[in-house]
Design a protein around this motif. Structure first.
Motif, PDB file in Angstrom:
ATOM      1  N   ASP A   1       0.826  -1.205   0.000  1.00 41.54           N
ATOM      2  CA  ASP A   1       0.000   0.000   0.000  1.00 41.54           C
ATOM      3  C   ASP A   1       0.862   1.258   0.000  1.00 41.54           C
ATOM      4  N   ILE A   2       2.035   1.164   0.598  1.00 36.18           N
ATOM      5  CA  ILE A   2       2.979   2.283   0.671  1.00 36.18           C
ATOM      6  C   ILE A   2       4.371   1.723   0.428  1.00 36.18           C
ATOM      7  N   MET A   3       5.167   2.425  -0.387  1.00 37.08           N
ATOM      8  CA  MET A   3       6.541   1.991  -0.626  1.00 37.08           C
ATOM      9  C   MET A   3       7.488   3.178  -0.531  1.00 37.08           C
ATOM     10  N   TRP A   4       8.603   2.949   0.155  1.00 40.23           N
ATOM     11  CA  TRP A   4       9.650   3.954   0.322  1.00 40.23           C
ATOM     12  C   TRP A   4      10.900   3.548  -0.452  1.00 40.23           C
ATOM     13  N   THR A   5      11.667   4.548  -0.861  1.00 41.60           N
ATOM     14  CA  THR A   5      13.060   4.329  -1.246  1.00 41.60           C
ATOM     15  C   THR A   5      13.917   5.163  -0.309  1.00 41.60           C
ATOM     16  N   LYS A   6      15.037   4.582   0.103  1.00 40.29           N
ATOM     17  CA  LYS A   6      15.949   5.285   1.003  1.00 40.29           C
ATOM     18  C   LYS A   6      17.360   4.773   0.754  1.00 40.29           C
ATOM     19  N   PRO A   7      18.313   5.665   0.505  1.00 43.17           N
ATOM     20  CA  PRO A   7      19.692   5.218   0.275  1.00 43.17           C
ATOM     21  C   PRO A   7      20.219   4.401   1.455  1.00 43.17           C
ATOM     22  N   GLY A   8      20.847   3.275   1.124  1.00 39.79           N
ATOM     23  CA  GLY A   8      21.482   2.452   2.148  1.00 39.79           C
ATOM     24  C   GLY A   8      20.537   1.656   3.022  1.00 39.79           C
ATOM     25  N   TRP A   9      19.284   1.494   2.612  1.00 40.89           N
ATOM     26  CA  TRP A   9      18.322   0.768   3.451  1.00 40.89           C
ATOM     27  C   TRP A   9      18.749  -0.682   3.637  1.00 40.89           C
TER      28      TRP A   9
ATOM     29  N   GLY B   1      16.971  -2.579   6.201  1.00 39.69           N
ATOM     30  CA  GLY B   1      15.935  -3.087   7.094  1.00 39.69           C
ATOM     31  C   GLY B   1      15.040  -4.101   6.413  1.00 39.69           C
ATOM     32  N   PRO B   2      13.908  -4.409   7.026  1.00 37.93           N
ATOM     33  CA  PRO B   2      12.980  -5.393   6.447  1.00 37.93           C
ATOM     34  C   PRO B   2      12.387  -4.895   5.132  1.00 37.93           C
ATOM     35  N   GLU B   3      12.003  -5.840   4.288  1.00 36.51           N
ATOM     36  CA  GLU B   3      11.410  -5.475   3.003  1.00 36.51           C
ATOM     37  C   GLU B   3       9.994  -4.957   3.161  1.00 36.51           C
ATOM     38  N   ALA B   4       9.292  -5.418   4.199  1.00 40.21           N
ATOM     39  CA  ALA B   4       7.902  -5.000   4.390  1.00 40.21           C
ATOM     40  C   ALA B   4       7.519  -5.142   5.855  1.00 40.21           C
ATOM     41  N   TRP B   5       6.514  -4.352   6.266  1.00 38.48           N
ATOM     42  CA  TRP B   5       5.971  -4.448   7.615  1.00 38.48           C
ATOM     43  C   TRP B   5       4.534  -3.931   7.594  1.00 38.48           C
ATOM     44  N   ALA B   6       3.788  -4.258   8.634  1.00 35.52           N
ATOM     45  CA  ALA B   6       2.396  -3.822   8.735  1.00 35.52           C
ATOM     46  C   ALA B   6       2.325  -2.512   9.508  1.00 35.52           C
ATOM     47  N   GLN B   7       1.469  -1.615   9.025  1.00 41.68           N
ATOM     48  CA  GLN B   7       1.312  -0.318   9.678  1.00 41.68           C
ATOM     49  C   GLN B   7      -0.146   0.108   9.573  1.00 41.68           C
ATOM     50  N   GLU B   8      -0.856   0.030  10.674  1.00 46.18           N
ATOM     51  CA  GLU B   8      -2.270   0.424  10.724  1.00 46.18           C
ATOM     52  C   GLU B   8      -3.079  -0.253   9.621  1.00 46.18           C
ATOM     53  N   GLY B   9      -2.855  -1.543   9.438  1.00 43.15           N
ATOM     54  CA  GLY B   9      -3.599  -2.307   8.453  1.00 43.15           C
ATOM     55  C   GLY B   9      -3.069  -2.225   7.043  1.00 43.15           C
ATOM     56  N   ALA B  10      -2.039  -1.422   6.820  1.00 41.32           N
ATOM     57  CA  ALA B  10      -1.460  -1.275   5.482  1.00 41.32           C
ATOM     58  C   ALA B  10      -0.149  -2.047   5.392  1.00 41.32           C
ATOM     59  N   LYS B  11       0.152  -2.523   4.186  1.00 42.80           N
ATOM     60  CA  LYS B  11       1.429  -3.178   3.937  1.00 42.80           C
ATOM     61  C   LYS B  11       2.411  -2.124   3.438  1.00 42.80           C
ATOM     62  N   VAL B  12       3.479  -1.902   4.206  1.00 44.55           N
ATOM     63  CA  VAL B  12       4.468  -0.875   3.884  1.00 44.55           C
ATOM     64  C   VAL B  12       5.785  -1.556   3.550  1.00 44.55           C
ATOM     65  N   GLY B  13       6.473  -1.046   2.546  1.00 40.74           N
ATOM     66  CA  GLY B  13       7.758  -1.608   2.167  1.00 40.74           C
ATOM     67  C   GLY B  13       8.788  -0.517   1.946  1.00 40.74           C
ATOM     68  N   CYS B  14      10.046  -0.906   1.986  1.00 42.09           N
ATOM     69  CA  CYS B  14      11.131   0.036   1.723  1.00 42.09           C
ATOM     70  C   CYS B  14      12.264  -0.712   1.041  1.00 42.09           C
ATOM     71  N   ILE B  15      12.860  -0.078   0.037  1.00 42.54           N
ATOM     72  CA  ILE B  15      14.009  -0.655  -0.645  1.00 42.54           C
ATOM     73  C   ILE B  15      15.125   0.384  -0.680  1.00 42.54           C
ATOM     74  N   SER B  16      16.326  -0.080  -0.903  1.00 36.96           N
ATOM     75  CA  SER B  16      17.452   0.839  -1.045  1.00 36.96           C
ATOM     76  C   SER B  16      17.344   1.538  -2.393  1.00 36.96           C
ATOM     77  N   GLY B  17      17.379   2.867  -2.367  1.00 36.19           N
ATOM     78  CA  GLY B  17      17.266   3.646  -3.593  1.00 36.19           C
ATOM     79  C   GLY B  17      18.252   4.796  -3.589  1.00 36.19           C
ATOM     80  N   GLU B  18      18.170   5.616  -4.602  1.00 35.71           N
ATOM     81  CA  GLU B  18      19.097   6.744  -4.733  1.00 35.71           C
ATOM     82  C   GLU B  18      18.578   8.009  -4.066  1.00 35.71           C
ATOM     83  N   GLU B  19      17.273   8.080  -3.815  1.00 34.06           N
ATOM     84  CA  GLU B  19      16.667   9.242  -3.182  1.00 34.06           C
ATOM     85  C   GLU B  19      15.676   8.781  -2.126  1.00 34.06           C
ATOM     86  N   ILE B  20      15.363   9.668  -1.193  1.00 32.60           N
ATOM     87  CA  ILE B  20      14.296   9.384  -0.237  1.00 32.60           C
ATOM     88  C   ILE B  20      12.966   9.771  -0.867  1.00 32.60           C
ATOM     89  N   GLU B  21      12.070   8.808  -0.934  1.00 34.31           N
ATOM     90  CA  GLU B  21      10.741   9.063  -1.496  1.00 34.31           C
ATOM     91  C   GLU B  21       9.748   8.105  -0.862  1.00 34.31           C
TER      92      GLU B  21
END
Length: 365
Positions: free
Chosen positions: A35-43, A45-65
């Motif tokens: 439901d929500i995806m982040w990019t963050k340099p040097g990430w 952490g976990p690929e995904a987690w639950a947040q208030e009923g939503a599936k949130v993910g984060c991957i290593s990227g070149e910018e924070i978004e």
């Protein structure tokens, strides 16, 4: 209308910067019902987690978004995080709202640090902690005209008519040649309501360029609709891509969100010949789950400009550059099946039609 998977950015606008394009490709490859995806340099952490009923993910990227991923079905129903934004920004009117939106350009300092709450790995999981992020919004634009009396400065891109046709004003205006000029300034855009709430914190000049391109193609369409459609299809490539979702995300969830449980259950009965007493029961049925997990083609759209491109290409494909009132022939805005002027479109036409309706009603009675 083909279902749309909308990737709505929270931090930065634009589509053409190389780093952004690469991060978007990484996100599309990693998306798995998030439901929500982040990019963050040097990430790390976990690929995904639950947040208030939503599936949130984060991957290593070149910018924070941060992208909120929403689903818009073929009838314009919206579901997903931030879907409440579209209570004031109806999907069926989004193209006309976009084309007519006002934008204010204010001076901005490129590279300014701003504080954002971003996912951070902590002991035991993930927390949102403040972090300074260097803004990427605002290229440097050469002065075209200075009015010392009115204290107004006009800038333009490209700097002269002999320059190459712009593709990404934001990226091009970051080039050293532009930065070396003292007769230039950085811009930050502010969009008018109701678009402002759905635009990222730092809109891009590329967003504004996309809007002006759409205006140009619609005007071109009055003389040759097919040529305008082909040109628009090329210009929209950075904002749209063919994608794949599931029947559940692209069709069933938007129906639940907008129509409610009973209508969704009726749709299940009609579509799959299966009767359930509740959504809870429906989601327990293995045969139905198998159907809902089947892939469904969607059009991936990047931000509000992407959705506007999708609707504009639909309009051009229908053989029209704009919708016209059947009574007075003037352009109209609003729902796709709208046939006549509203009071906002043309007050006189609207009132004249209402008078005619009342006369016909009296004749019938």
């Amino acid at each position: 209308m083909k279902p749309i998977q909308l990737w709505l950015p929270a931090v930065s606008g634009g589509a053409a910067r190389s780093a952004r394009q690469r991060d978007i490709q990484r996100l599309h490859a990693a998306w798995d019902g998030h439901d929500i995806m982040w990019t963050k340099p040097g990430w790390n952490g976990p690929e995904a987690w639950a947040q208030e009923g939503a599936k949130v993910g984060c991957i290593s990227g070149e910018e924070i978004e941060c992208f909120r991923i929403l689903h818009i079905d073929g009838c314009g129903r919206v579901c997903g995080p931030a879907s409440a934004l579209f209570d004031e920004l109806p999907i069926d009117a989004i193209l006309d709202t976009w084309l007519n939106a006002e934008v204010e350009a204010v001076q901005s300092t490129v590279g300014t640090e701003v504080e954002l709450s971003v996912p951070t790995v902590v002991e035991g999981g993930v927390a949102y902690l403040p972090e300074n992020v260097v803004t990427q919004a605002g290229g440097r634009y050469p002065f075209r005209r200075v009015d010392a009396i009115q204290r107004v400065t006009t800038a333009q891109w490209p700097p002269s008519k002999n320059e190459p046709h712009p593709v990404s004003p934001q990226s091009e205006a970051f080039e050293p040649a532009a930065n070396e000029s003292e007769s230039a300034f950085s811009l930050r855009l502010r969009w008018s309501t109701p678009l402002a709430a759905a635009m990222p914190e730092f809109p891009s000049e590329d967003d504004l360029f996309a809007r002006d391109q759409m205006r140009s193609f619609l005007e071109q369409g009055k003389d040759g609709i097919e040529a305008a459609r082909r040109s628009a299809s090329v210009a929209a490539r950075a904002w749209l891509k063919d994608g794949q979702s599931t029947v559940n995300s692209a069709w069933f969830k938007p129906m639940i969100a907008v129509e409610g449980e009973q209508e969704a259950l009726f749709a299940i009965e009609t579509q799959f010949d299966a009767v359930f007493g509740s959504l809870k029961d429906a989601y327990r049925d293995e045969r139905l789950i198998k159907e809902l997990r089947k892939p469904m083609g969607v059009q991936g759209a990047l931000g509000i400009p992407g959705v506007a491109w999708a609707f504009m290409l639909d309009r051009l494909s229908e053989g029209r550059s704009e919708r016209l009132c059947e009574r007075c022939g003037q352009p109209i805005t609003g729902k796709a099946d709208k046939r006549f002027c509203s009071e906002v479109d043309n007050k006189e036409c609207f009132r004249s039609r209402k008078r005619s309706d009342r006369r016909r009603a009296r004749q019938v009675t």
